[in-house]
Design a protein around this motif. Structure first.
Motif, mmCIF file in Angstrom:
data_model
loop_
_atom_site.group_PDB
_atom_site.id
_atom_site.type_symbol
_atom_site.label_atom_id
_atom_site.label_comp_id
_atom_site.label_asym_id
_atom_site.label_seq_id
_atom_site.Cartn_x
_atom_site.Cartn_y
_atom_site.Cartn_z
ATOM 1 N N ARG A 148 36.901 34.686 36.844
ATOM 2 C CA ARG A 148 36.177 35.675 36.037
ATOM 3 C C ARG A 148 36.980 36.071 34.802
ATOM 4 O O ARG A 148 36.421 36.208 33.715
ATOM 5 C CB ARG A 148 35.836 36.902 36.875
ATOM 6 N N ILE A 149 38.276 36.263 34.970
ATOM 7 C CA ILE A 149 39.118 36.616 33.814
ATOM 8 C C ILE A 149 39.105 35.483 32.795
ATOM 9 O O ILE A 149 38.980 35.726 31.586
ATOM 10 C CB ILE A 149 40.552 36.960 34.261
ATOM 11 N N SER A 150 39.211 34.246 33.256
ATOM 12 C CA SER A 150 39.150 33.095 32.345
ATOM 13 C C SER A 150 37.816 33.048 31.612
ATOM 14 O O SER A 150 37.768 32.785 30.406
ATOM 15 C CB SER A 150 39.343 31.793 33.115
ATOM 16 N N LYS A 174 38.346 36.223 41.094
ATOM 17 C CA LYS A 174 38.856 37.129 40.067
ATOM 18 C C LYS A 174 39.509 36.357 38.921
ATOM 19 O O LYS A 174 39.294 36.672 37.747
ATOM 20 C CB LYS A 174 39.875 38.101 40.669
ATOM 21 N N ILE A 200 47.152 33.623 34.470
ATOM 22 C CA ILE A 200 46.097 34.296 35.238
ATOM 23 C C ILE A 200 46.292 34.042 36.731
ATOM 24 O O ILE A 200 46.193 34.965 37.548
ATOM 25 C CB ILE A 200 44.699 33.843 34.769
#
Length: 159
Positions: free
Chosen positions: A18-20, A15, A113
């Protein structure tokens, strides 16, 4: 050949990665949208923005949906009394042995994050380079940092 390390990083690493990737890909999408706007305003060929959109779509699919899971599957580490064994890589698998006697210091780091998912990375510094074990649970990262530090100190005392 040596067996692969047994410890994995936290599942929430997927997760966080993925955000990065989404944040990185947002730049490509802003450029693509800008190209579409410029094509309309200045009345030039729409093919350039279309190609940019296709490239942006493909890189988004690869970097946001495919690579984080593959990356997580490949990341392994194990700490022994005399060395740290790190394995990572998707297409080219890198297996690194860091002798405890070479460890100068060990840190944990946590960006916004990783903090959102209660994760932290452990960085192991030697005279030559720095090695990182990314995205461990905060408690695991602290315990690993302390364990490596203690083992490195013991090796220094033995010398």
């Amino acid at each position: 050949m040596r067996q692969p390390p047994s410890n994995t990083i936290a599942l929430d690493a997927i997760k966080a990665w993925r955000i990065s990737a989404i944040l990185s890909e947002a730049i490509a999408w802003v450029i693509t949208i800008t190209l579409f706007v410029l094509a309309v305003i200045f009345d030039f060929s729409i093919w350039i923005p279309i190609v940019a959109a296709i490239i942006s779509l493909l890189t988004t699919i690869i970097f946001v949906f495919i690579l984080p899971k593959l990356r997580w599957r490949r990341w392994r580490y194990e700490v022994f009394e005399q060395e740290i064994y790190i394995q990572h890589g998707i297409f080219i698998v890198s297996r690194t042995l860091v002798p405890m006697i070479r460890v100068q210091h060990v840190d944990t780091k946590q960006g916004p994050i990783l903090k959102k998912y209660q994760l932290a990375s452990v960085t192991i510094s030697t005279a030559a380079t720095t090695h990182e074990i990314p995205a461990l649970l905060e408690e695991d990262a602290s315990e690993l940092r302390d364990r490596i530090s203690a083992l490195a100190r013991v090796d220094e005392d033995d010398v």
